[in-house]
Scaffold this motif. Structure first.
Motif, PDB file in Angstrom:
ATOM      1  N   ALA A  45       7.715   7.151   2.558  1.00  0.00           N
ATOM      2  CA  ALA A  45       7.923   5.688   2.832  1.00  0.00           C
ATOM      3  C   ALA A  45       6.738   5.216   3.788  1.00  0.00           C
ATOM      4  O   ALA A  45       6.069   5.894   4.508  1.00  0.00           O
ATOM      5  CB  ALA A  45       9.225   5.323   3.613  1.00  0.00           C
ATOM      6  N   MET A  46       6.500   3.796   3.508  1.00  0.00           N
ATOM      7  CA  MET A  46       5.316   3.145   4.496  1.00  0.00           C
ATOM      8  C   MET A  46       5.849   1.760   4.933  1.00  0.00           C
ATOM      9  O   MET A  46       6.878   1.232   4.256  1.00  0.00           O
ATOM     10  CB  MET A  46       4.162   2.973   3.378  1.00  0.00           C
ATOM     11  CG  MET A  46       3.585   4.065   2.681  1.00  0.00           C
ATOM     12  SD  MET A  46       2.643   5.041   3.742  1.00  0.00           S
ATOM     13  CE  MET A  46       1.170   4.181   4.438  1.00  0.00           C
ATOM     14  N   SER A  47       5.259   1.553   6.107  1.00  0.00           N
ATOM     15  CA  SER A  47       5.627   0.139   6.852  1.00  0.00           C
ATOM     16  C   SER A  47       4.396  -0.478   7.346  1.00  0.00           C
ATOM     17  O   SER A  47       3.277  -0.129   7.355  1.00  0.00           O
ATOM     18  CB  SER A  47       6.462   0.657   8.088  1.00  0.00           C
ATOM     19  OG  SER A  47       7.724   0.941   7.751  1.00  0.00           O
ATOM     20  N   TRP A  48       4.589  -1.930   7.614  1.00  0.00           N
ATOM     21  CA  TRP A  48       3.713  -2.677   8.094  1.00  0.00           C
ATOM     22  C   TRP A  48       4.274  -2.910   9.624  1.00  0.00           C
ATOM     23  O   TRP A  48       5.579  -3.201   9.759  1.00  0.00           O
ATOM     24  CB  TRP A  48       3.383  -4.064   7.523  1.00  0.00           C
ATOM     25  CG  TRP A  48       2.565  -3.810   6.295  1.00  0.00           C
ATOM     26  CD1 TRP A  48       2.987  -3.801   5.008  1.00  0.00           C
ATOM     27  CD2 TRP A  48       1.165  -3.729   6.208  1.00  0.00           C
ATOM     28  NE1 TRP A  48       2.141  -3.704   4.287  1.00  0.00           N
ATOM     29  CE2 TRP A  48       0.802  -3.647   4.711  1.00  0.00           C
ATOM     30  CE3 TRP A  48       0.205  -3.842   7.056  1.00  0.00           C
ATOM     31  CZ2 TRP A  48      -0.365  -3.645   4.619  1.00  0.00           C
ATOM     32  CZ3 TRP A  48      -1.024  -3.821   6.882  1.00  0.00           C
ATOM     33  CH2 TRP A  48      -1.640  -3.733   5.530  1.00  0.00           C
ATOM     34  N   VAL A  53       8.901   0.012   2.886  1.00  0.00           N
ATOM     35  CA  VAL A  53       9.097   0.209   1.565  1.00  0.00           C
ATOM     36  C   VAL A  53       9.398   1.750   1.487  1.00  0.00           C
ATOM     37  O   VAL A  53       8.807   2.597   1.815  1.00  0.00           O
ATOM     38  CB  VAL A  53       8.217  -0.527   0.577  1.00  0.00           C
ATOM     39  CG1 VAL A  53       6.706   0.297   1.027  1.00  0.00           C
ATOM     40  CG2 VAL A  53       8.498  -0.137  -0.740  1.00  0.00           C
ATOM     41  N   TYR A  54      10.599   2.188   0.837  1.00  0.00           N
ATOM     42  CA  TYR A  54      10.605   3.545   0.602  1.00  0.00           C
ATOM     43  C   TYR A  54      10.009   4.018  -0.660  1.00  0.00           C
ATOM     44  O   TYR A  54       9.460   3.280  -1.462  1.00  0.00           O
ATOM     45  CB  TYR A  54      12.308   3.635   0.366  1.00  0.00           C
ATOM     46  CG  TYR A  54      12.811   3.832   1.875  1.00  0.00           C
ATOM     47  CD1 TYR A  54      13.727   2.697   2.286  1.00  0.00           C
ATOM     48  CD2 TYR A  54      12.940   4.877   2.498  1.00  0.00           C
ATOM     49  CE1 TYR A  54      14.231   2.794   3.533  1.00  0.00           C
ATOM     50  CE2 TYR A  54      13.374   4.958   3.953  1.00  0.00           C
ATOM     51  CZ  TYR A  54      14.095   3.865   4.401  1.00  0.00           C
ATOM     52  OH  TYR A  54      14.481   3.738   5.447  1.00  0.00           O
ATOM     53  N   SER A 104       4.807  -4.437  -0.927  1.00  0.00           N
ATOM     54  CA  SER A 104       4.801  -3.905  -2.132  1.00  0.00           C
ATOM     55  C   SER A 104       3.946  -2.539  -2.002  1.00  0.00           C
ATOM     56  O   SER A 104       3.224  -2.631  -0.983  1.00  0.00           O
ATOM     57  CB  SER A 104       4.429  -4.910  -3.233  1.00  0.00           C
ATOM     58  OG  SER A 104       3.200  -5.326  -3.087  1.00  0.00           O
ATOM     59  N   ARG A 105       3.838  -2.000  -2.952  1.00  0.00           N
ATOM     60  CA  ARG A 105       3.103  -0.498  -3.022  1.00  0.00           C
ATOM     61  C   ARG A 105       2.626  -0.232  -4.469  1.00  0.00           C
ATOM     62  O   ARG A 105       3.399  -0.674  -5.220  1.00  0.00           O
ATOM     63  CB  ARG A 105       3.841   0.533  -2.480  1.00  0.00           C
ATOM     64  CG  ARG A 105       4.952   0.986  -3.216  1.00  0.00           C
ATOM     65  CD  ARG A 105       5.731   2.052  -2.590  1.00  0.00           C
ATOM     66  NE  ARG A 105       4.879   3.210  -2.216  1.00  0.00           N
ATOM     67  CZ  ARG A 105       5.233   4.424  -1.329  1.00  0.00           C
ATOM     68  NH1 ARG A 105       6.345   3.938  -0.322  1.00  0.00           N
ATOM     69  NH2 ARG A 105       4.511   5.228  -1.171  1.00  0.00           N
ATOM     70  N   ARG A 142       2.181   5.095   8.124  1.00  0.00           N
ATOM     71  CA  ARG A 142       2.958   6.208   7.210  1.00  0.00           C
ATOM     72  C   ARG A 142       4.361   6.494   7.983  1.00  0.00           C
ATOM     73  O   ARG A 142       4.207   6.872   9.101  1.00  0.00           O
ATOM     74  CB  ARG A 142       2.082   7.448   7.330  1.00  0.00           C
ATOM     75  CG  ARG A 142       2.986   8.264   5.876  1.00  0.00           C
ATOM     76  CD  ARG A 142       2.040   9.465   5.956  1.00  0.00           C
ATOM     77  NE  ARG A 142       2.424  10.503   6.777  1.00  0.00           N
ATOM     78  CZ  ARG A 142       1.857  11.896   6.478  1.00  0.00           C
ATOM     79  NH1 ARG A 142       0.920  12.334   5.446  1.00  0.00           N
ATOM     80  NH2 ARG A 142       2.255  12.791   7.618  1.00  0.00           N
ATOM     81  N   VAL A 143       5.509   6.283   7.476  1.00  0.00           N
ATOM     82  CA  VAL A 143       6.748   6.544   7.928  1.00  0.00           C
ATOM     83  C   VAL A 143       6.969   8.105   8.123  1.00  0.00           C
ATOM     84  O   VAL A 143       6.806   8.864   7.104  1.00  0.00           O
ATOM     85  CB  VAL A 143       8.017   5.998   7.066  1.00  0.00           C
ATOM     86  CG1 VAL A 143       9.255   6.380   7.681  1.00  0.00           C
ATOM     87  CG2 VAL A 143       7.646   4.449   7.143  1.00  0.00           C
TER      88      VAL A 143
END
Length: 120
Positions: A33-36, A51-52, A71-72, A98-99
């Motif tokens: 999962a990634m975040s801003w 976003v997972y 989005s990714r 990075r989560v």
């Protein structure tokens, strides 16, 4: 090693659109999962959106809901943040992160940030 490199920031007037990008390397991007997150002058770090990796679900802070889109692209190992209807209060240093686990606001790596300044 893990690297996250943000780009796309700049100076812009209120309203309109801007897209931030984050190029990832050194790990299997599609598995995380990634975040801003962002940090405005004189304020703490604020989670913006995440976003997972598995189901691709997206989540937003109330302050940006309806205006920003995360989005990714797993093939390109890139994370995006589309910023629409920008407001003065969106001025901040924006980080890609990075989560670490299952919570989108807990990170183990983040980039150097890209500055977004909204000014009339």
């Amino acid at each position: 090693q893990v690297q996250l490199v943000e780009s796309g920031g700049g100076l812009a007037q209120p309203g309109g659109s801007l897209r931030l990008s984050c190029a990832a390397s050194g790990f299997t991007f599609s598995r995380y999962a990634m975040s801003w997150a962002r940090q405005a002058p004189g304020k703490g770090l604020e989670w913006v959106s995440g976003v997972y990796s598995d189901h691709g679900g997206t989540y937003y802070a109330d302050s940006v809901k309806g205006r920003f889109t995360i989005s990714r692209d797993n093939a390109k190992k890139t994370l995006y943040l589309e910023m629409n209807s920008r407001k003065l209060e969106d001025t901040a240093l924006y980080y890609c992160a990075r989560v670490r686990g299952s919570l989108l606001d807990e990170y183990d790596y983040w980039g150097q940030g890209t500055q977004v300044t909204v000014s009339s």
